[in-house]
Design a protein around this motif. Structure first.
Motif, mmCIF file in Angstrom:
data_model
loop_
_atom_site.group_PDB
_atom_site.id
_atom_site.type_symbol
_atom_site.label_atom_id
_atom_site.label_comp_id
_atom_site.label_asym_id
_atom_site.label_seq_id
_atom_site.Cartn_x
_atom_site.Cartn_y
_atom_site.Cartn_z
ATOM 1 N N TRP A 1 -7.516 -7.249 -24.638
ATOM 2 C CA TRP A 1 -7.912 -8.713 -25.429
ATOM 3 C C TRP A 1 -6.603 -9.576 -24.847
ATOM 4 O O TRP A 1 -7.208 -10.876 -24.998
ATOM 5 C CB TRP A 1 -7.999 -8.359 -26.795
ATOM 6 N N GLY A 2 -5.487 -9.148 -24.881
ATOM 7 C CA GLY A 2 -4.616 -10.119 -24.230
ATOM 8 C C GLY A 2 -4.891 -10.654 -23.005
ATOM 9 O O GLY A 2 -4.522 -12.034 -22.611
ATOM 10 N N SER A 3 -5.539 -10.129 -22.026
ATOM 11 C CA SER A 3 -5.605 -10.607 -20.752
ATOM 12 C C SER A 3 -7.068 -11.782 -20.954
ATOM 13 O O SER A 3 -6.739 -12.572 -20.108
ATOM 14 C CB SER A 3 -6.185 -9.451 -19.911
ATOM 15 N N ASN A 4 -7.820 -11.540 -21.891
ATOM 16 C CA ASN A 4 -8.912 -12.542 -22.015
ATOM 17 C C ASN A 4 -8.213 -13.783 -22.541
ATOM 18 O O ASN A 4 -8.464 -14.790 -21.873
ATOM 19 C CB ASN A 4 -9.976 -12.136 -23.098
ATOM 20 N N TYR B 1 1.414 -21.117 -20.501
ATOM 21 C CA TYR B 1 2.937 -21.296 -19.954
ATOM 22 C C TYR B 1 3.493 -19.835 -19.792
ATOM 23 O O TYR B 1 4.317 -19.783 -18.758
ATOM 24 C CB TYR B 1 3.663 -21.893 -21.190
ATOM 25 N N ALA B 2 3.399 -18.780 -20.523
ATOM 26 C CA ALA B 2 4.119 -17.525 -20.114
ATOM 27 C C ALA B 2 3.399 -16.449 -20.508
ATOM 28 O O ALA B 2 2.374 -16.483 -21.506
ATOM 29 C CB ALA B 2 5.581 -17.687 -20.735
ATOM 30 N N VAL B 3 3.459 -15.263 -19.905
ATOM 31 C CA VAL B 3 3.124 -14.119 -20.463
ATOM 32 C C VAL B 3 4.283 -13.051 -20.688
ATOM 33 O O VAL B 3 5.534 -13.163 -20.270
ATOM 34 C CB VAL B 3 2.204 -13.523 -19.583
ATOM 35 N N ILE C 1 8.331 -13.445 -19.320
ATOM 36 C CA ILE C 1 9.322 -13.527 -20.148
ATOM 37 C C ILE C 1 9.439 -12.007 -20.893
ATOM 38 O O ILE C 1 8.341 -11.862 -21.457
ATOM 39 C CB ILE C 1 9.478 -14.552 -21.224
ATOM 40 N N GLU C 2 10.450 -11.509 -21.060
ATOM 41 C CA GLU C 2 10.809 -10.399 -21.816
ATOM 42 C C GLU C 2 10.269 -10.682 -23.407
ATOM 43 O O GLU C 2 10.842 -11.723 -23.844
ATOM 44 C CB GLU C 2 12.142 -9.925 -21.900
ATOM 45 N N GLU D 1 4.407 -9.266 -15.320
ATOM 46 C CA GLU D 1 4.652 -9.941 -13.861
ATOM 47 C C GLU D 1 3.553 -10.149 -13.099
ATOM 48 O O GLU D 1 3.259 -11.089 -12.318
ATOM 49 C CB GLU D 1 5.712 -9.146 -13.058
ATOM 50 N N GLY D 2 2.445 -8.867 -13.180
ATOM 51 C CA GLY D 2 1.335 -9.121 -12.496
ATOM 52 C C GLY D 2 0.484 -10.264 -12.952
ATOM 53 O O GLY D 2 -0.238 -11.041 -12.200
ATOM 54 N N PHE D 3 0.415 -10.372 -14.200
ATOM 55 C CA PHE D 3 -0.292 -11.412 -14.790
ATOM 56 C C PHE D 3 0.255 -12.836 -14.375
ATOM 57 O O PHE D 3 -0.196 -13.803 -14.058
ATOM 58 C CB PHE D 3 -0.632 -11.405 -16.181
ATOM 59 N N ALA D 4 1.681 -12.797 -14.437
ATOM 60 C CA ALA D 4 2.231 -14.041 -14.216
ATOM 61 C C ALA D 4 2.079 -14.607 -12.735
ATOM 62 O O ALA D 4 1.751 -15.596 -12.420
ATOM 63 C CB ALA D 4 3.831 -13.760 -14.491
ATOM 64 N N SER D 5 2.053 -13.507 -11.809
ATOM 65 C CA SER D 5 1.726 -13.919 -10.336
ATOM 66 C C SER D 5 0.518 -14.482 -10.076
ATOM 67 O O SER D 5 0.206 -15.342 -9.576
ATOM 68 C CB SER D 5 1.870 -12.650 -9.699
ATOM 69 N N GLU D 6 -0.329 -13.670 -10.841
ATOM 70 C CA GLU D 6 -1.913 -14.232 -10.869
ATOM 71 C C GLU D 6 -2.306 -15.337 -11.236
ATOM 72 O O GLU D 6 -3.029 -15.858 -10.761
ATOM 73 C CB GLU D 6 -2.749 -12.857 -11.531
ATOM 74 N N GLN D 7 -1.629 -15.827 -12.398
ATOM 75 C CA GLN D 7 -2.076 -16.908 -13.394
ATOM 76 C C GLN D 7 -0.871 -18.031 -13.054
ATOM 77 O O GLN D 7 -0.997 -19.217 -13.682
ATOM 78 C CB GLN D 7 -1.889 -16.747 -14.717
#
Length: 319
Positions: free
Chosen positions: A13-16, A28-30, A50-51, A39-45
Motif C-alpha cells: 500500500w505504501g507503494s501506491n 519528496y522522500a521515501v 531517508i532512514e 532506494e529502489g523507489f527513490a531511484s524509480e521516482q
C-alpha cells in the motif's frame, strides 16, 4: 509551493501512495526499514531515500504518510507530530483504542493535521450516494449492510475484521452521523486464531440497524454497500464498471386489505464521475496541510471505528 511529503513504509500500500504522490507533485522522500527497497523507489521516482530514524529530524519534510504494520502506527505517529509533521496514517491507526487516542491527542497538542486512510470516503460513487441520502432521495435510512469479501491478504497481527471492515465502517458512520449504541460480533477462524470470516451487527440510536460481513477466505470478490430507505434502496458495488457502480432501486411495499403487496422495479444507474479514490484522498490531505482545515477522515473518526472493531472482535483460543 506544494507540501513536501515523505512516505514511510514501502510495502504494497505504501507503494501506491508513493506513485500517487509523485503524480500529484508532492513526493519528496521515501523511507523503509529495508534500505534497498527504499532506494529502489527513490531511484524509480526521483526522490530522496531517508532512514526511518532520520525522517523525523528533517526540517525539509512537511508531512509523512505512514503505511506500516498497524502495531507500529501509534508510536510512529506520535513521534512524527511531536517533530512538527502532519500525518496521514493508514488504517487501522492502532490496535487499541487507547493507543489511537494517544496518537490523536498528540497531534492536537502539537497543532498537527491527523488524517486516517479511509480511502473509500473519497470514492466518487460513495460521495454521490451520500449526496442522494442527504437530499432525501432514499427517504429515511432504515438499514445498511456491507459485504467486503475476497481471498487474502493474510496478516499475523490483525484479522479479517480489522483489515477489511474499517472502510465500510467509515462509510456507515458517515451515513448515520452517529456511533452505534450496540455492537455484536461473530467470527470464524479457519487458518489460525484470527477470524477469517467476521460479522458485525450494529444498532444505532434512531433505530437504524446495520450489518457488515468481511472475509479474507472467500473464493470470489465482493465489494458492496447497500442502503435501504423508506423511499428507495441504493447499492454501491465497486466491482462493477463505472457506469454501473451506483444503482438505485425504487421498489415499493405496502399493505392492501391486510395483505402485503410490492412492486420490484429495475435499477436506475446514477452517473458517477470517474476518479481514483487514493488520488482524491491524497489531494485532500495536501489541501488540509495547506489550509489547516480538519480532514474529512480525521483522528476522531479513526477512534470511532476502532471502538466498533474492538467491541465486535471475537477472540479465538486453541489450535
Amino acid at each position: 509551493m506544494k507540501p513536501r511529503i515523505a512516505v514511510l513504509g514501502c510495502g504494497y500500500w505504501g507503494s501506491n501512495h508513493i506513485r500517487t504522490l509523485k503524480a500529484l507533485g508532492a513526493l519528496y522522500a521515501v523511507s523503509d526499514v529495508n534500505r534497498a527497497r527504499a532506494e529502489g523507489f527513490a531511484s524509480e521516482q526521483d526522490c530522496l531515500a531517508i532512514e526511518p530514524d532520520r525522517l523525523f529530524e528533517r526540517n525539509d519534510i512537511d508531512a509523512i504518510v505512514m503505511a506500516l504494520p498497524p502495531q507500529f502506527h501509534a508510536d510512529t505517529a506520535v513521534r512524527a507530530v511531536e517533530s512538527g509533521k502532519d500525518v496521514l496514517v493508514e488504517k487501522p491507526i492502532a490496535l487499541t483504542v487507547a493507543d489511537a487516542e494517544r496518537a490523536v491527542k498528540a497531534a492536537k497538542d502539537n497543532g498537527r493535521i491527523f488524517m486516517v486512510g479511509h480511502v473509500l470516503r473519497f470514492h466518487p460513487a460513495f460521495e454521490t450516494l451520500k449526496a442522494l441520502i442527504d437530499n432525501g432521495e432514499l427517504g429515511e435510512v432504515r438499514y445498511i449492510h456491507s459485504h467486503r469479501l475476497g481471498l487474502g491478504k493474510f496478516h499475523t497481527e490483525n484479522d479479517a475484521l480489522w483489515d477489511l471492515a474499517p472502510h465500510d465502517l467509515s462509510m456507515i458512520l458517515a451515513i448515520t452521523g452517529t456511533e452505534p449504541i450496540e455492537v455484536r460480533g461473530e467470527g470464524a477462524a479457519l487458518l489460525d486464531n484470527l477470524s477469517d470470516f467476521a460479522h458485525l451487527h450494529m444498532r444505532f440510536p434512531n433505530g437504524l440497524r446495520s450489518h457488515l460481513f468481511a472475509s479474507r477466505l472467500n473464493p470470489y470478490r465482493e465489494r458492496r454497500l447497500t442502503v435501504v430507505g423508506t423511499k428507495a434502496m441504493a447499492v454501491f458495488d465497486d466491482v462493477e464498471p463505472w457506469e454501473r457502480k451506483l444503482a438505485v432501486y425504487r421498489h415499493a411495499v405496502w399493505q392492501d386489505s391486510g395483505q402485503w403487496a410490492f412492486t420490484a422495479n429495475e435499477p436506475s444507474y446514477v452517473a458517477v464521475g470517474e476518479g481514483m479514490p487514493l488520488t482524491r484522498e491524497l489531494a485532500h490531505f495536501m489541501q488540509c496541510i495547506e489550509t489547516r482545515a480538519e480532514p474529512r477522515t480525521d483522528g476522531e473518526e479513526a477512534i470511532r471505528v476502532l471502538r466498533i472493531l474492538t467491541a465486535g472482535t471475537v477472540i479465538h483460543t486453541g489450535s
